[in-house]
Design a protein around this motif. Structure first.
Motif, PDB file in Angstrom:
ATOM      1  N   UNK A   1      57.089 -17.578-104.197  1.00  0.00           N
ATOM      2  CA  UNK A   1      56.868 -17.996-102.814  1.00  0.00           C
ATOM      3  C   UNK A   1      58.021 -18.834-102.269  1.00  0.00           C
ATOM      4  N   UNK A   2      58.542 -19.745-103.082  1.00  0.00           N
ATOM      5  CA  UNK A   2      59.608 -20.611-102.612  1.00  0.00           C
ATOM      6  C   UNK A   2      60.877 -19.868-102.251  1.00  0.00           C
ATOM      7  N   UNK A   3      61.097 -18.733-102.910  1.00  0.00           N
ATOM      8  CA  UNK A   3      62.253 -17.885-102.586  1.00  0.00           C
ATOM      9  C   UNK A   3      62.000 -17.113-101.294  1.00  0.00           C
ATOM     10  N   UNK A   4      60.784 -16.599-101.151  1.00  0.00           N
ATOM     11  CA  UNK A   4      60.446 -15.759 -99.996  1.00  0.00           C
ATOM     12  C   UNK A   4      60.072 -16.578 -98.764  1.00  0.00           C
ATOM     13  N   UNK A   5      59.803 -17.866 -98.960  1.00  0.00           N
ATOM     14  CA  UNK A   5      59.441 -18.789 -97.890  1.00  0.00           C
ATOM     15  C   UNK A   5      58.129 -18.413 -97.205  1.00  0.00           C
ATOM     16  N   UNK A   6      57.231 -17.880 -97.992  1.00  0.00           N
ATOM     17  CA  UNK A   6      55.839 -17.683 -97.606  1.00  0.00           C
ATOM     18  C   UNK A   6      55.045 -17.691 -98.895  1.00  0.00           C
ATOM     19  N   UNK A   7      53.728 -17.663 -98.811  1.00  0.00           N
ATOM     20  CA  UNK A   7      52.933 -17.881-100.018  1.00  0.00           C
ATOM     21  C   UNK A   7      51.562 -17.228 -99.884  1.00  0.00           C
ATOM     22  N   UNK A   8      50.858 -17.160-101.025  1.00  0.00           N
ATOM     23  CA  UNK A   8      49.447 -16.795-100.994  1.00  0.00           C
ATOM     24  C   UNK A   8      48.678 -17.897-100.265  1.00  0.00           C
ATOM     25  N   UNK A   9      47.682 -17.565 -99.481  1.00  0.00           N
ATOM     26  CA  UNK A   9      47.048 -16.254 -99.348  1.00  0.00           C
ATOM     27  C   UNK A   9      47.544 -15.425 -98.165  1.00  0.00           C
ATOM     28  N   UNK A  10      48.731 -15.727 -97.629  1.00  0.00           N
ATOM     29  CA  UNK A  10      49.203 -14.980 -96.461  1.00  0.00           C
ATOM     30  C   UNK A  10      49.523 -13.540 -96.848  1.00  0.00           C
ATOM     31  N   UNK A  11      49.008 -12.564 -96.094  1.00  0.00           N
ATOM     32  CA  UNK A  11      49.155 -11.163 -96.498  1.00  0.00           C
ATOM     33  C   UNK A  11      50.600 -10.700 -96.608  1.00  0.00           C
ATOM     34  N   UNK A  12      51.495 -11.288 -95.805  1.00  0.00           N
ATOM     35  CA  UNK A  12      52.889 -10.841 -95.871  1.00  0.00           C
ATOM     36  C   UNK A  12      53.518 -11.123 -97.234  1.00  0.00           C
ATOM     37  N   UNK A  13      53.016 -12.131 -97.938  1.00  0.00           N
ATOM     38  CA  UNK A  13      53.570 -12.442 -99.256  1.00  0.00           C
ATOM     39  C   UNK A  13      53.204 -11.354-100.261  1.00  0.00           C
ATOM     40  N   UNK A  14      51.958 -10.920-100.251  1.00  0.00           N
ATOM     41  CA  UNK A  14      51.539  -9.811-101.107  1.00  0.00           C
ATOM     42  C   UNK A  14      52.307  -8.545-100.753  1.00  0.00           C
ATOM     43  N   UNK A  15      52.509  -8.351 -99.451  1.00  0.00           N
ATOM     44  CA  UNK A  15      53.161  -7.122 -99.005  1.00  0.00           C
ATOM     45  C   UNK A  15      54.605  -7.047 -99.479  1.00  0.00           C
ATOM     46  N   UNK A  16      55.254  -8.203 -99.607  1.00  0.00           N
ATOM     47  CA  UNK A  16      56.625  -8.213-100.144  1.00  0.00           C
ATOM     48  C   UNK A  16      56.647  -7.581-101.525  1.00  0.00           C
ATOM     49  N   UNK A  17      55.706  -7.975-102.371  1.00  0.00           N
ATOM     50  CA  UNK A  17      55.628  -7.410-103.727  1.00  0.00           C
ATOM     51  C   UNK A  17      55.337  -5.917-103.675  1.00  0.00           C
ATOM     52  N   UNK A  18      54.347  -5.513-102.891  1.00  0.00           N
ATOM     53  CA  UNK A  18      53.968  -4.100-102.817  1.00  0.00           C
ATOM     54  C   UNK A  18      55.138  -3.245-102.343  1.00  0.00           C
ATOM     55  N   UNK A  19      55.837  -3.722-101.330  1.00  0.00           N
ATOM     56  CA  UNK A  19      56.949  -2.941-100.767  1.00  0.00           C
ATOM     57  C   UNK A  19      58.157  -2.924-101.711  1.00  0.00           C
ATOM     58  N   UNK A  20      58.473  -4.065-102.282  1.00  0.00           N
ATOM     59  CA  UNK A  20      59.682  -4.168-103.116  1.00  0.00           C
ATOM     60  C   UNK A  20      59.603  -3.264-104.334  1.00  0.00           C
ATOM     61  N   UNK A  21      58.416  -3.134-104.896  1.00  0.00           N
ATOM     62  CA  UNK A  21      58.266  -2.370-106.142  1.00  0.00           C
ATOM     63  C   UNK A  21      57.484  -1.072-105.948  1.00  0.00           C
ATOM     64  N   UNK A  22      57.320  -0.657-104.684  1.00  0.00           N
ATOM     65  CA  UNK A  22      56.666   0.627-104.375  1.00  0.00           C
ATOM     66  C   UNK A  22      55.306   0.741-105.052  1.00  0.00           C
ATOM     67  N   UNK A  23      54.494  -0.291-104.876  1.00  0.00           N
ATOM     68  CA  UNK A  23      53.160  -0.339-105.480  1.00  0.00           C
ATOM     69  C   UNK A  23      52.132   0.098-104.449  1.00  0.00           C
ATOM     70  N   UNK A  24      51.255   0.997-104.858  1.00  0.00           N
ATOM     71  CA  UNK A  24      50.105   1.355-104.019  1.00  0.00           C
ATOM     72  C   UNK A  24      48.998   0.343-104.296  1.00  0.00           C
ATOM     73  N   UNK A  25      48.497  -0.271-103.253  1.00  0.00           N
ATOM     74  CA  UNK A  25      47.536  -1.371-103.443  1.00  0.00           C
ATOM     75  C   UNK A  25      46.302  -0.932-104.219  1.00  0.00           C
ATOM     76  N   UNK A  26      45.851   0.299-103.987  1.00  0.00           N
ATOM     77  CA  UNK A  26      44.633   0.757-104.665  1.00  0.00           C
ATOM     78  C   UNK A  26      44.854   1.026-106.156  1.00  0.00           C
TER      79      UNK A  26
END
Length: 202
Positions: free
Chosen positions: A135-160
């Motif tokens: 979070x400190x690198x991305x300058x956002x954190x849980x539980x904000x959805x954009x923080x989770x989305x960074x991980x999903x997008x960066x590593x091409x993860x399907x949430x389901x």
């Protein structure tokens, strides 16, 4: 089919607790609890987790509570004393998941970019992850959805296809809102039980 495991770090794989430090500083337990609930609060710490510098965070509180300056500055000046070690039973589950070769494994953590370097040098298992989003690198954190989305997008993860593990229930709710499977971590034994229910083999 779950093919991705996402771990929180603090209180899941790493035992971190400010009380480990402040019990050395305060002789009175209640005085310590009051300090941690009214001055160096979790909400204040989360601002550093979200990218505010440690210096800026400490200076902000010292301005508000000058009589507590020394104890405030100890929070990050003696931060490593808050680390109680690895949570070995959960680390063993992580190792078994990793060794199975069936899953990509990531960490999504609310953590200051500055103090994370201390942890990185201390815990070898942090090198096992396929990726860590801090979070400190991305300058956002849980539980904000954009923080989770960074991980999903960066590593091409399907949430389901992902399973998220965290000790904080609000973070579980946020993950589920994005379509992820999620386990509210309470203990390693309960995590094993939940993994079996989800057909995640270790």
């Amino acid at each position: 089919m779950i093919n991705t495991i996402i771990f929180d770090l603090g209180a899941v794989l790493i035992d971190w607790n400010p009380q480990y430090l402040y019990r050395k500083i305060f002789a009175d337990e209640q005085e310590m609890q009051t300090f941690l609930s009214t001055i160096c609060t979790p909400e204040w710490n989360e601002e550093q987790d979200a990218g505010r510098s440690l210096q800026e965070g400490a200076d902000f509180l010292v301005t508000k509570f000058p009589d507590h300056a020394e104890n405030i500055r100890a929070f990050y000046g003696r931060w490593e004393e808050m680390l109680g070690g690895a949570i070995d039973d959960t680390v063993e589950i992580f190792k078994q998941l990793k060794d199975s070769g069936k899953y990509k494994i990531y960490a999504l953590t609310n953590w200051s970019a500055e103090t994370f370097e201390i942890a990185k040098a201390k815990y070898d298992f942090l090198d096992w992850f396929d990726g860590i989003v801090i979070s400190g690198v991305e300058r956002t954190r849980k539980p904000f959805p954009e923080f989770y989305q960074i991980l999903l997008d960066r590593y091409n993860i399907k949430s389901e296809e992902a399973l998220f593990i965290d000790d904080n229930h609000r973070n579980i709710v946020a993950a589920e809102a994005l379509g992820m499977n999620a386990v509210h971590f309470t203990s390693a034994s309960e995590l094993k039980h939940q993994l079996a229910i989800l057909n995640v083999s270790i």
